[in-house]
Every structure is written in structure tokens, then in C-alpha cells.
Design a protein around this motif. Structure first.
Motif, PDB file in Angstrom:
ATOM      1  N   THR A  36       0.759  -1.090   0.054  1.00  0.00           N
ATOM      2  CA  THR A  36       0.163   0.050  -0.123  1.00  0.00           C
ATOM      3  C   THR A  36       0.738   1.233   0.064  1.00  0.00           C
ATOM      4  N   ASP A  37       0.287   2.235  -0.667  1.00  0.00           N
ATOM      5  CA  ASP A  37       1.019   3.571  -0.452  1.00  0.00           C
ATOM      6  C   ASP A  37       0.795   4.436   0.676  1.00  0.00           C
ATOM      7  N   ARG A  38      -0.031   3.936   1.397  1.00  0.00           N
ATOM      8  CA  ARG A  38      -0.635   4.790   2.519  1.00  0.00           C
ATOM      9  C   ARG A  38      -0.645   3.867   3.804  1.00  0.00           C
ATOM     10  N   LEU A  39       0.483   3.765   4.557  1.00  0.00           N
ATOM     11  CA  LEU A  39       0.588   3.105   5.926  1.00  0.00           C
ATOM     12  C   LEU A  39       0.810   3.939   6.828  1.00  0.00           C
ATOM     13  N   VAL A  40      -0.202   3.938   8.027  1.00  0.00           N
ATOM     14  CA  VAL A  40      -0.004   4.630   9.177  1.00  0.00           C
ATOM     15  C   VAL A  40       0.274   3.649  10.287  1.00  0.00           C
ATOM     16  N   VAL A  41       1.285   4.000  11.138  1.00  0.00           N
ATOM     17  CA  VAL A  41       1.830   3.472  12.117  1.00  0.00           C
ATOM     18  C   VAL A  41       1.345   4.351  13.184  1.00  0.00           C
ATOM     19  N   THR A  42       0.827   3.538  14.420  1.00  0.00           N
ATOM     20  CA  THR A  42       0.433   4.221  15.635  1.00  0.00           C
ATOM     21  C   THR A  42       1.367   4.064  16.699  1.00  0.00           C
ATOM     22  N   ALA A  43       1.249   5.137  17.484  1.00  0.00           N
ATOM     23  CA  ALA A  43       1.968   5.076  19.016  1.00  0.00           C
ATOM     24  C   ALA A  43       1.502   3.912  19.665  1.00  0.00           C
ATOM     25  N   LEU A  44       2.160   3.175  20.665  1.00  0.00           N
ATOM     26  CA  LEU A  44       1.440   2.324  21.588  1.00  0.00           C
ATOM     27  C   LEU A  44       0.419   2.845  22.321  1.00  0.00           C
ATOM     28  N   PRO A  45      -0.413   2.178  22.946  1.00  0.00           N
ATOM     29  CA  PRO A  45      -1.461   2.748  23.573  1.00  0.00           C
ATOM     30  C   PRO A  45      -1.100   2.852  25.120  1.00  0.00           C
ATOM     31  N   PRO A  46      -1.595   3.503  25.956  1.00  0.00           N
ATOM     32  CA  PRO A  46      -1.022   3.416  27.364  1.00  0.00           C
ATOM     33  C   PRO A  46      -1.421   2.297  28.052  1.00  0.00           C
ATOM     34  N   ILE A  47      -1.107   1.999  29.227  1.00  0.00           N
ATOM     35  CA  ILE A  47      -1.316   0.919  30.087  1.00  0.00           C
ATOM     36  C   ILE A  47      -1.968   1.268  31.492  1.00  0.00           C
ATOM     37  N   HIS A  85      -2.179  -0.518  37.506  1.00  0.00           N
ATOM     38  CA  HIS A  85      -1.919  -1.536  38.104  1.00  0.00           C
ATOM     39  C   HIS A  85      -1.139  -2.714  37.501  1.00  0.00           C
ATOM     40  N   LEU A  86      -0.689  -2.613  36.283  1.00  0.00           N
ATOM     41  CA  LEU A  86       0.189  -3.293  35.588  1.00  0.00           C
ATOM     42  C   LEU A  86       1.554  -2.870  35.467  1.00  0.00           C
ATOM     43  N   GLU A  87       1.946  -1.681  36.385  1.00  0.00           N
ATOM     44  CA  GLU A  87       3.185  -1.257  36.634  1.00  0.00           C
ATOM     45  C   GLU A  87       3.897  -2.471  37.377  1.00  0.00           C
ATOM     46  N   GLY A  88       5.132  -2.733  37.067  1.00  0.00           N
ATOM     47  CA  GLY A  88       6.043  -3.732  37.488  1.00  0.00           C
ATOM     48  C   GLY A  88       6.029  -5.029  36.726  1.00  0.00           C
ATOM     49  N   ARG A  89       4.990  -5.130  35.709  1.00  0.00           N
ATOM     50  CA  ARG A  89       4.997  -6.248  34.969  1.00  0.00           C
ATOM     51  C   ARG A  89       5.204  -5.657  33.347  1.00  0.00           C
ATOM     52  N   LEU A  90       4.613  -4.386  33.198  1.00  0.00           N
ATOM     53  CA  LEU A  90       4.959  -3.865  31.698  1.00  0.00           C
ATOM     54  C   LEU A  90       5.855  -2.779  32.107  1.00  0.00           C
ATOM     55  N   ASP A  91       6.758  -2.296  31.223  1.00  0.00           N
ATOM     56  CA  ASP A  91       7.521  -0.974  31.612  1.00  0.00           C
ATOM     57  C   ASP A  91       6.569   0.133  31.017  1.00  0.00           C
ATOM     58  N   PRO A  92       6.013   1.044  31.815  1.00  0.00           N
ATOM     59  CA  PRO A  92       5.358   2.126  31.349  1.00  0.00           C
ATOM     60  C   PRO A  92       6.199   3.304  30.602  1.00  0.00           C
ATOM     61  N   LEU A  93       7.490   3.297  30.831  1.00  0.00           N
ATOM     62  CA  LEU A  93       8.249   4.334  30.337  1.00  0.00           C
ATOM     63  C   LEU A  93       8.632   3.832  28.714  1.00  0.00           C
ATOM     64  N   ALA A  94       8.499   2.399  28.288  1.00  0.00           N
ATOM     65  CA  ALA A  94       8.688   1.988  27.169  1.00  0.00           C
ATOM     66  C   ALA A  94       7.687   2.227  26.372  1.00  0.00           C
ATOM     67  N   LEU A 134      -6.546   9.242  25.890  1.00  0.00           N
ATOM     68  CA  LEU A 134      -6.473   8.075  26.897  1.00  0.00           C
ATOM     69  C   LEU A 134      -5.451   8.130  27.836  1.00  0.00           C
ATOM     70  N   ARG A 135      -4.422   8.998  27.430  1.00  0.00           N
ATOM     71  CA  ARG A 135      -3.123   9.047  28.193  1.00  0.00           C
ATOM     72  C   ARG A 135      -3.131  10.028  29.513  1.00  0.00           C
ATOM     73  N   ASP A 136      -2.727   9.635  30.519  1.00  0.00           N
ATOM     74  CA  ASP A 136      -2.638  10.325  31.905  1.00  0.00           C
ATOM     75  C   ASP A 136      -1.050  10.831  31.859  1.00  0.00           C
ATOM     76  N   GLY A 137      -0.862  12.014  31.174  1.00  0.00           N
ATOM     77  CA  GLY A 137       0.393  12.509  31.337  1.00  0.00           C
ATOM     78  C   GLY A 137       1.274  11.727  30.201  1.00  0.00           C
ATOM     79  N   PHE A 177       0.978   5.644  31.506  1.00  0.00           N
ATOM     80  CA  PHE A 177      -0.448   5.158  31.903  1.00  0.00           C
ATOM     81  C   PHE A 177      -1.606   5.902  31.275  1.00  0.00           C
ATOM     82  N   ALA A 178      -2.630   5.061  31.375  1.00  0.00           N
ATOM     83  CA  ALA A 178      -3.961   5.500  30.911  1.00  0.00           C
ATOM     84  C   ALA A 178      -4.922   6.139  31.938  1.00  0.00           C
ATOM     85  N   LYS A 179      -5.374   7.014  31.582  1.00  0.00           N
ATOM     86  CA  LYS A 179      -6.640   7.756  32.391  1.00  0.00           C
ATOM     87  C   LYS A 179      -7.449   6.616  33.078  1.00  0.00           C
ATOM     88  N   PRO A 180      -7.977   6.797  34.140  1.00  0.00           N
ATOM     89  CA  PRO A 180      -9.113   5.962  34.781  1.00  0.00           C
ATOM     90  C   PRO A 180     -10.119   5.724  33.845  1.00  0.00           C
TER      91      PRO A 180
END
Length: 233
Positions: A145-156, A159-168, A194-197, A201-204
Motif C-alpha cells: 500500500t502507498d498509505r501506511l499509518v503506524v500508531t503509537a503504543l496505547p497506554p497501560i 496496576h500493571l506497573e512492575g509487569r510492563l514497563d510504562p516508560l517503554a 486516553l493518556r494520563d500525562g 499510563f492510561a486515564k482511569p
């Protein structure tokens, strides 16, 4: 026989969708590649019957969970998302797909399954592997395709801090942005609301289980300017 087959496929789908969360709950996760091989049978069937122009969704569960009835850019949606797929897994799998007609546009969302904290995702080695695998996916889709959109990673979820790396989340998103600047894809962040800063992390209430969005349609609609070039959903 048909009922048994359908129940079996449904079970595989549920296992795949829950693969990421099962890791956090210490439940043995199904093999991502095994699930993907079954999932891609359905994807190839849809590709074989796709119209002359359509929108292709690629990536992990953030793509697979998009409701199929949506018509981004007024076109049919072919969902090629594979729940549980890392960039390495998807890079291998997308090479096996046959595109008999070219999608007008494609969206890639990948990376959540690459930021397990135990894998040290922000180490130089892990980050380099992610970039190389993401580049393989982008290269494959750019051939189709001539039009490819790549997205950012969604927030997490927090309560998953310590199992996923939020800074990543931010780190890998910026790596994907730089990749698009180099390889000629478009970068967009449909999860910005959806991002909380900026901490990853994600907003509640934004996520249903810390990994998956509470609502998927708004994310695809937010991609309209980059995906369609018109701003229409």
C-alpha cells in the motif's frame, strides 16, 4: 462437526485475546505463534475476498479487537490483527499473507507485547530488536500500500506497573515515529485522549483490563486524518 469446529475456533480466539493478560495473572499463556497460525487462516480468507480497495488493520490485539462493521474512509475493513503477537511474531506472519488486491491504506499497531518489564525493553539490545522487527513489518506493508499509518503504543493501566514497563510506551512510540520518518510511513497517536500525562499510563476508565481499550471505535475514528486524508471517519 460444524458446531465443534466453531467452538474450537472460538476457544482459540479467546485464548489469544487473553494471552497478554494471562501472563500477568500467572496463568500459562498459549503459544502466540500457534494462535497466529490459526488466526491467519481467517485473515487470508478475508483478503482473498476483499474488494478492489479496502483498509487493512495489522498488528496485535489492539487491531484484532476493532469492530469489523466499521468503514474507515468509507471502505471495507480487513482485520489482520493477531492478539498476543510481538513485533517479531507479526513480522514473520505478515510475510505469509497474500494480498490479491492492494489496500488503499493500512494501519499498524504493535509493541504492547514487546514491553514486558522482565525483558528489559528499554535496553539497547531489546530496543534494537524491536526496531528491526517493526522495520520488517513496515517494509512488507509498504510493498502492498502507498498509505501506511503506524500508531503509537496505547497506554497501560497503573496496576500493571512492575509487569510492563510504562516508560517503554513512550520510548517505543518515538522509535516508531523515527522509523516512519526513515521508511516513508505516517505516524499517528489515536490514543492521545486516553493518556494520563507522559508516563505511559492510561486515564482511569480508559482501559478495560489495563491492556485493552474500553472502547475501540474512537481510536480508529481518530486515525481518519492520517488514514483517509479527508478527516472523515
Amino acid at each position: 462437526m460444524r458446531r465443534t469446529l466453531l467452538l474450537g475456533l472460538a476457544a482459540l480466539a479467546l485464548l489469544g485475546l487473553g494471552a497478554g493478560l494471562d501472563r500477568w495473572l500467572h496463568v500459562p499463556a498459549p503459544n502466540a505463534r500457534a494462535y497466529a497460525q490459526n488466526r491467519l487462516i481467517a485473515v487470508q480468507v478475508h483478503l482473498d475476498e476483499a474488494p478492489a480497495e479496502y483498509v487493512f488493520l495489522a498488528g496485535d490485539s489492539q487491531s484484532e479487537l476493532q469492530p469489523p462493521a466499521q468503514r474507515p474512509c468509507g471502505l471495507e475493513l480487513v482485520n489482520g490483527g493477531v492478539s498476543g503477537a510481538s513485533a517479531a511474531v507479526y513480522a514473520d506472519l505478515v510475510e505469509t499473507l497474500a494480498f490479491r488486491s492492494r489496500p488503499l491504506a493500512a494501519v499498524l499497531t504493535i509493541g504492547t507485547n514487546d514491553i514486558l518489564l522482565k525483558n528489559r525493553p528499554r535496553s539497547a539490545e531489546a530496543a534494537a530488536r524491536f526496531e528491526a522487527d517493526a522495520a520488517r513489518i513496515v517494509g512488507r506493508l509498504r510493498r502492498e500500500t502507498d498509505r501506511l499509518v503506524v500508531t503509537a503504543l496505547p497506554p497501560i493501566g497503573r496496576h500493571l506497573e512492575g509487569r510492563l514497563d510504562p516508560l517503554a510506551v513512550g520510548d517505543y512510540s518515538q522509535r516508531l515515529r523515527a522509523l516512519c520518518e526513515r521508511l516513508g510511513c505516517r505516524f499517528a497517536d489515536p490514543f492521545a485522549a486516553l493518556r494520563d500525562g507522559e508516563g505511559g499510563f492510561a486515564k482511569p476508565g480508559a482501559m478495560r483490563d489495563g491492556l485493552h481499550l474500553s472502547a475501540y471505535r474512537p481510536a480508529l475514528q481518530a486515525l481518519a486524518p492520517a488514514l483517509c486524508g479527508t478527516g472523515s471517519p
